[in-house]
Design an enzyme around this catalytic site. Structure first.
Site, PDB file in Angstrom:
ATOM      1  N   LYS A 114       0.858  -1.186   0.000  1.00  0.00           N
ATOM      2  CA  LYS A 114       0.000   0.000   0.000  1.00  0.00           C
ATOM      3  C   LYS A 114       0.892   1.233   0.000  1.00  0.00           C
ATOM      4  O   LYS A 114       2.040   1.178   0.449  1.00  0.00           O
ATOM      5  CB  LYS A 114      -0.895   0.021   1.249  1.00  0.00           C
ATOM      6  CG  LYS A 114      -2.175   0.821   1.075  1.00  0.00           C
ATOM      7  CD  LYS A 114      -3.208   0.077   0.235  1.00  0.00           C
ATOM      8  CE  LYS A 114      -4.493   0.883   0.088  1.00  0.00           C
ATOM      9  NZ  LYS A 114      -5.522   0.146  -0.667  1.00  0.00           N
ATOM     10  N   ASP A 154      -6.816   4.539  -5.046  1.00  0.00           N
ATOM     11  CA  ASP A 154      -7.502   4.408  -3.769  1.00  0.00           C
ATOM     12  C   ASP A 154      -8.147   5.771  -3.516  1.00  0.00           C
ATOM     13  O   ASP A 154      -8.355   6.538  -4.463  1.00  0.00           O
ATOM     14  CB  ASP A 154      -6.501   4.016  -2.661  1.00  0.00           C
ATOM     15  CG  ASP A 154      -7.178   3.531  -1.380  1.00  0.00           C
ATOM     16  OD1 ASP A 154      -7.589   2.370  -1.337  1.00  0.00           O
ATOM     17  OD2 ASP A 154      -7.302   4.323  -0.424  1.00  0.00           O
TER      18      ASP A 154
END
Length: 457
Positions: A114, A154
């Protein structure tokens, strides 16, 4: 974990996984997996860097950029990039840790990671956001690649931002490769990718309803409460409506929209909300519109859960920790039988404990909770399918991708179900724990791969 600095989001994610594993028969049957948990809790690599960029006034700005490359035992690191002022190492470690096991549950060859930056796109011009994306990729390009690390979008990173970053990567590296997913449909992106997370949540809940009701029920006639109003919430709403459900809520960071019309929130209204979000506007715009005032009520500063009249299915699709223990209890009182996370770690630990306690107590009645690492795996699954299409220089049709997505979500549900039955056997008449099933199935696959590759022994 005790010698780590305070990282509350990551610690919550770790404890949730660890407690599940410890309260199952996994370590009894595989005692060596205890060491795997200790090893897997530490990222393989954490990259932090500065991002300098120039605003429209010609002033130099600086932000922090991150990439947490958590685990590559199953494939290249895979996980989104988040641009939001709340981004810090704890949040990204929590998201990356969850991503490892979510990706494992898809059955595809993807590790977990991430990244992002504490950059706030709100209030910035298109030119400023583009400049930031180029500067961000100027550093990130040194650490990623189609066979190394494949980021996606995201919060704060839409296909537009992916495009700007892809262009910067291509210019820097002088090569075209599938290094980012969520790309434009005409230049390497996959059809169904924007819809995938929302569709996938609904497909997963379909299997929950079918199993719990013995095949007697479906989404038809169900009242569905959804939080959020971004891509995940929008497409979950549209797919649920297509399957016969009534959507009774959506929300954003400013407040909640609760349907008062028996038709609920219609596809037309979802499309209006989608247009608002593209323009980075809030649901308050609708609250002030006379056209919609008779069809819903807007509650400023609230989440939707306690404000609905009756709920059959609850889908938190906004951000982490958006359902508290008290809200979980209220949802149960309102009749909610199926709760599935479209967001990552959408429920607090208190909420999860509440759902799990009631699941055990009400054996003859379905109160079933599905964690995000299983229920919202559809998004990264189609990212994996995009990687496959890029590698083969192919483009599949919407129908082909959707069929593959349905198959992945079906396999994910069945894997969670069978694993729960094996390692946390339910009492007679009790539904298996999908939390336990998802955690154990994802962890076991990663731990076995790490063992085989010599990461621990």
């Amino acid at each position: 974990m005790s010698n780590l600095p305070s990282e509350p989001e990551f610690e919550q994610a770790y404890k949730e996984l660890a407690s599940t594993l410890e309260n199952s028969t996994l370590f009894e049957k595989n005692p060596e997996f205890k060491k795997a948990l200790q090893v897997a809790a530490i990222p393989e690599r954490v990259i932090q860097f500065r991002v300098t960029w120039e605003n429209d006034k010609g002033e130099v700005q600086v932000n922090r950029g991150f990439r947490v490359q958590f685990n590559s035992a199953l494939g290249p690191y895979k996980g989104g990039l988040r641009f939001h002022p709340t981004v810090n190492l704890s949040v990204l470690k929590f998201l990356g840790f969850e991503q490892i096991f979510k990706n494992a549950l898809t059955g595809l060859s993807m590790g977990g990671g991430k990244g992002g930056a504490d950059f706030d796109p709100k209030g910035k011009s298109d030119n400023e956001i583009r400049k930031f994306c180029v500067s961000f990729m100027r550093e990130l390009n040194k650490h990623i690649g189609a066979d190394t690390d494949v980021p996606a979008g995201d919060i704060g990173v839409s296909p537009r931002e992916i495009g700007w970053m892809f262009g910067a990567y291509r210019a820097e590296k002088n090569k075209w490769e599938g290094v980012l997913t969520g790309k434009g449909g005409t230049w390497g992106g996959s059809l169904i990718r924007p819809e995938a997370t929302g569709y996938g949540v609904v497909y997963y809940v379909q299997h929950m309803i079918n199993y719990a009701s013995g095949g007697k029920e479906s989404f038809k006639g169900k009242r569905v409460a959804i939080s959020g109003s971004g891509n995940v919430a929008q497409y979950a709403a549209l797919k649920a409506i297509e399957l016969g459900a009534t959507i009774i809520s959506l929300s954003d960071s400013k407040g909640a929209l609760i349907a008062t019309d028996e038709k609920g929130i219609t596809p037309d209204l979802v499309n209006v909300i989608a247009e608002l979000k593209v323009k980075r506007k809030q649901l308050t715009e609708l609250a002030e519109s006379s056209e919609y005032k008779q069809k819903f009520k807007y509650i400023d500063g609230a989440r939707p859960w306690v404000h609905c009249d009756k709920v059959d299915v609850a889908l938190p699709c906004a951000t982490q920790n958006e359902v508290s223990g008290e809200e979980a209890q209220k949802l149960i009182e309102l009749g909610a039988k199926y709760i599935a996370e479209g967001s990552n770690m959408g429920c607090t630990q208190e909420a999860i404990d509440t759902f799990e306690k009631v699941r055990k107590e009400k054996k003859g009645e379905a109160i079933w909770y599905a964690p995000g690492k299983a229920a919202n795996a559809g998004g990264v699954a189609v990212s994996g399918l995009e990687m496959a299409q890029n590698s083969q220089r192919l483009k599949w049709t919407s129908e082909e991708v959707d069929d593959k997505l349905k198959g992945i979500m079906k396999n994910c549900f069945e894997n969670c179900l069978s694993t729960a039955k094996e390692y946390v056997p339910p009492a007679e008449g009790e539904l298996p724990s999908l939390v336990a099933g998802g955690n154990i199935a994802g962890f076991s696959k990663v731990a076995a791969a790490m063992r085989d590759q010599g990461d621990w022994w």
